[in-house]
Design an enzyme around this catalytic site. Structure first.
Site, PDB file in Angstrom:
ATOM      1  N   CYS A 412      58.608 -75.609 -69.653  1.00 18.43           N
ATOM      2  CA  CYS A 412      57.584 -75.564 -68.781  1.00 18.43           C
ATOM      3  C   CYS A 412      56.199 -75.887 -68.701  1.00 18.43           C
ATOM      4  CB  CYS A 412      58.011 -73.969 -68.235  1.00 18.43           C
ATOM      5  SG  CYS A 412      56.812 -73.695 -66.598  1.00 18.43           S
ATOM      6  N   LYS A 415      45.361 -95.733 -72.409  1.00 19.01           N
ATOM      7  CA  LYS A 415      46.384 -96.231 -71.530  1.00 19.01           C
ATOM      8  C   LYS A 415      47.320 -96.851 -72.666  1.00 19.01           C
ATOM      9  CE  LYS A 415      44.877 -97.235 -66.966  1.00 19.01           C
ATOM     10  NZ  LYS A 415      45.715 -96.410 -66.145  1.00 19.01           N
ATOM     11  N   ASP A 461      55.010 -81.529 -61.568  1.00 21.12           N
ATOM     12  CA  ASP A 461      55.208 -80.913 -62.643  1.00 21.12           C
ATOM     13  C   ASP A 461      55.172 -81.387 -63.705  1.00 21.12           C
ATOM     14  OD1 ASP A 461      56.134 -78.125 -63.321  1.00 21.12           O
ATOM     15  OD2 ASP A 461      57.360 -78.023 -61.684  1.00 21.12           O
ATOM     16  N   HIS A 535      51.141 -93.077 -64.308  1.00 22.89           N
ATOM     17  CA  HIS A 535      50.277 -93.178 -65.314  1.00 22.89           C
ATOM     18  C   HIS A 535      50.622 -92.956 -66.560  1.00 22.89           C
ATOM     19  CE1 HIS A 535      46.009 -93.383 -66.808  1.00 22.89           C
ATOM     20  NE2 HIS A 535      46.407 -92.220 -67.550  1.00 22.89           N
ATOM     21  N   THR A 536      50.298 -93.878 -67.486  1.00 21.62           N
ATOM     22  CA  THR A 536      50.651 -93.735 -69.098  1.00 21.62           C
ATOM     23  C   THR A 536      49.310 -93.762 -69.750  1.00 21.62           C
ATOM     24  OG1 THR A 536      50.984 -95.901 -69.137  1.00 21.62           O
ATOM     25  CG2 THR A 536      52.837 -94.897 -68.717  1.00 21.62           C
TER      26      THR A 536
END
Length: 745
Positions: A412, A415, A461, A535-536
């Site tokens: 839970c 670049k 999330d 996005h990385t």
């Protein structure tokens, strides 16, 4: 174990959880090479130790005593574990293909997948018999056979036979006889209607052992009233019948095959030099003679300079030289030759607690030999089982030592390079989700047209990696992120990804990103949507999240605040992921517990959401980080109603109760306990550890819904039919108690 913080630039890949690999991985884990990512792929998360298998069949051991828990061990050792079946390799591209995962790349490969009896050469053998390997298949068959005998399916004569005269055939049959006779005697039932047979091609059983051992087993077989058929070379197998080369027929109800074994077909298809039996030919360094970057050990390997029988003792002894040579190869050092012993000690059991020791021309026998064998076997297994303590139902909380109590739980910069990113994006499935601008024509942002009369439902999330299988983690993260959309009765439309990858070399980065996004895309494709952007970046640890867009009609929306008096509360999935993965991160959970939990986490809430909408659900939420009680409180808040919750009805994942009893809690668990103030009668249940399940945070959990009482039966039936086998009623909505509270019953 201490984590290696050096960015990974090499990938060491193991296929198979055989004895040699288990030993080698244990040794490598104690001295892990810097900058090397290690992965084990095995179709079994708990792999059997062959030396104790007859004892398990005979009832002397329990399942966990004779299985090495690869999942738990790999978590402890910082090794990625992938539960899957390998179906091929490409030595030129250095990739491995699996049944249920994208391809894995490797720099160095080791294979220890064992062997299985070759049933293909005898007509009818595959269809009408069961092999002693794979072991899981044999054990499933054995459980079924015992149940059939107990159920009285065989009131008349029952004939059970093993085909093969080697140690495995003899040990398995003697073990089965011992267990069935003891089982029936316990029920005060006769066992003289069960007849046992050993079908042996040569004129003597145990042909690789000395005459004294053969005579002793002939005596045992005679004393146990087992029929021995020597010189019976099977030419064909028909249902319930063996036919020999000479035309002799033997009627058998149950046929177990234990003849000479062969390797899988994919190494030879990949171009590795193999023997006629499909086993990989290796040199004195345990390397493939045709591909030096591939090692092979155990039953799948044939040493070209040393012909030895397929025996577990050789596999175990290959573990240390394999580990040393793999380490040397990674560091470009000289490899060491391995020469197996000519003679070896065999310890063969007779079903009961009696065994025979055989070495060359010498033999010993007796109950003390069985105790000696038991000591050796249990000592071997303790190397893997005593890494950390497991929860035990017989122990109190204060007797459990919790490893790494302050560890933060999973669940839970820079670049990722343009080249890597675009190579991965080109491999994602093409989707049509009506985005004006998305990955179909990349720009600075995605553009989505919202149809007239529709509401845009959006959720986000993200969390740390909780399982060292990137492909599965991608699916779990996608399911988790979609949960809010499904809980509100909306139709998912599109998704954007947020990925942080640990620092590593380009090849490893590309593989990890590809597995993560292909895993997520599998879930999204099942819902008819796809990625429109994201996005990385690189960072200290892996994190994955998604922004999910959904569409809904206003009257279609389900919210938390819709409870009505008389409603029944239903959960669609079992609880317990928080405590199980908290235990797993401390290597204090059985691998099969985690495997079962993952299967539930991979189950999408998509169909459940549709079923609830079709059955007029009044309110709904997904069970995530705040646990069941936290989300119940959100549904109750301001309603003026109260809930009666039947504690014993809560569906729970295997192992979760034991972990909770042991005090193995998720790091969010103590914060979730603040909701206990809303339980009016918690003191009445203070001795029940099941109450802790109420505070357990869930990842990719199920839906919690309130439905009209007259819809419950058809709704539960529909959920079960759709694959939500654990869905059940757990309580009801009342208006005659303390407002906004929960009463346990």
């Amino acid at each position: 174990m201490q984590q290696d913080l050096t960015p990974a630039s090499q990938h060491l890949l193991f296929i198979g959880g055989g004895h040699a690999h288990a030993i080698a991985l244990l040794m490598i884990a104690m001295n892990k090479p810097a900058g090397v990512k290690i992965t084990l792929i095995s179709n079994l998360i708990q792999t059997p130790y062959s030396g104790m298998l007859p004892g398990l069949i005979a009832g002397h051991y329990q399942f966990d005593q004779v299985h090495i828990d690869l999942g738990r061990f790999c978590r402890y050792a910082g090794i990625d574990f992938i539960e899957d079946t390998v179906i091929g390799i490409d030595p030129e591209q250095r990739t491995v293909s699996c049944l249920n995962h994208p391809d894995f790349s490797y720099d160095l490969l080791s294979i220890d997948t064992g062997s299985t009896p070759d049933l293909s050469t005898i007509p009818g053998a595959q269809e009408n018999s069961i092999g002693v390997k794979p072991v899981k298949q044999l054990l499933d068959y054995w459980d079924d056979l015992q149940q059939r005998v107990l159920d009285g399916d065989y009131n008349q004569a029952l004939h059970i036979g093993t085909v093969g005269g080697g140690a495995s055939a003899v040990e398995v049959l003697l073990a089965m006889q011992h267990k069935l006779e003891r089982m029936l005697r316990k029920q005060q039932r006769r066992s003289d209607h069960i007849h046992f047979h050993i079908i042996c091609g040569p004129e003597q059983i145990l042909p690789s052992h000395n005459v004294r051992v053969q005579r002793l087993y002939n005596r045992v077989i005679q004393q146990r009233d087992i029929t021995l058929h020597t010189g019976f070379r099977v030419a064909e197998v028909k249902p319930g019948q063996l036919i020999s080369e000479s035309g002799q027929r033997l009627v058998l109800d149950e046929i177990i095959w234990a003849t000479a074994a062969s390797g899988a077909g994919w190494p030879a298809r990949a171009g590795l030099e193999c023997s006629d039996n499909g086993c990989i030919r290796v040199n004195d360094f345990l390397q493939s003679v045709s591909h030096p970057d591939i090692f092979a050990t155990g039953d799948i390997a044939d040493m070209v300079n040393f012909s030895r029988p397929k025996a577990g003792v050789f596999a175990v002894r290959q573990g240390m030289p394999l580990a040393k040579n793999i380490q040397a190869r990674l560091q470009n050092r000289t490899l060491s030759r391995y020469k197996p012993q000519r003679q070896f000690l065999s310890l063969i059991s007779t079903g009961d607690r009696y065994a025979v020791a055989s070495r060359g021309p010498f033999s010993l026998s007796g109950a003390w030999v069985w105790r000696w064998k038991d000591h050796i076997d249990q000592k071997f297994m303790r190397r893997f089982s005593e890494l950390t303590e497991l929860p035990d139902s017989t122990l109190d909380n204060d007797e459990i030592r919790i490893e790494n109590p302050d560890m933060r739980c999973g669940g839970c910069g820079a670049k990722v390079g343009h080249t890597i990113l675009h190579k991965v994006l080109r491999q994602l499935p093409v989707t049509h989700n009506n985005a004006e601008i998305g990955l179909n024509k990349p720009d600075d942002a995605a553009v989505i047209a919202v149809p007239e009369g529709k509401l845009l439902v959006q959720s986000v999330d993200s969390f740390r990696q909780l399982v060292n299988d990137d492909y599965l983690f991608g699916q779990i993260a996608a399911n988790h992120a979609l949960g809010d959309i499904f809980a509100m009765g909306a139709e998912p439309h599109s998704a954007q990804a947020m990925v942080t990858l640990p620092y590593a070399g380009d090849t490893i980065l590309e593989q990890r990103l590809r597995h993560l996004l292909l895993g997520a895309s599998k879930v999204f494709s099942d819902c008819g949507i796809g990625l429109v952007g994201g996005h990385t970046s690189e960072g200290a640890e892996l994190q994955l999240g998604f922004t999910i867009n959904g569409l809904a009609d206003k009257q279609q929306l389900l919210t938390k605040q819709g409870l009505q008096p008389g409603d029944k509360l239903i959960v669609t999935k079992p609880l317990g992921t928080g405590t199980l993965f908290a235990s797993d991160m401390r290597s204090q959970a059985h691998g099969r517990w985690i495997s079962n939990a993952l299967q539930q986490m991979l189950l999408s809430n998509y169909q459940a959401s549709r079923i609830l909408s079709d059955n007029n659900a009044h309110a709904c939420t997904d069970i995530t980080g705040f646990g069941l009680l936290g989300h119940l409180h959100e549904m109750l808040d301001g309603s003026g109603f109260n809930i009666r919750l039947r504690l014993e009805n809560l569906p729970v994942l295997e192992g979760a109760d034991l972990c909770l009893k042991a005090g193995l809690f998720s790091s969010l668990h103590p914060q979730n306990r603040k909701y206990d103030q809303y339980i009016t009668n918690l003191d009445e249940f203070k001795d029940s550890h099941r109450t802790e399940l109420l505070f357990d945070p869930q990842t990719a959990g199920g839906l919690l819904t309130a439905v009209p009482a007259d819809k419950v039966e058809q709704l539960i039936t529909a959920l079960h039919s759709a694959g939500y086998q654990h869905a059940r009623v757990i309580g009801s909505v009342q208006q005659n108690g303390v407002p906004n509270s929960v009463e346990l019953i």
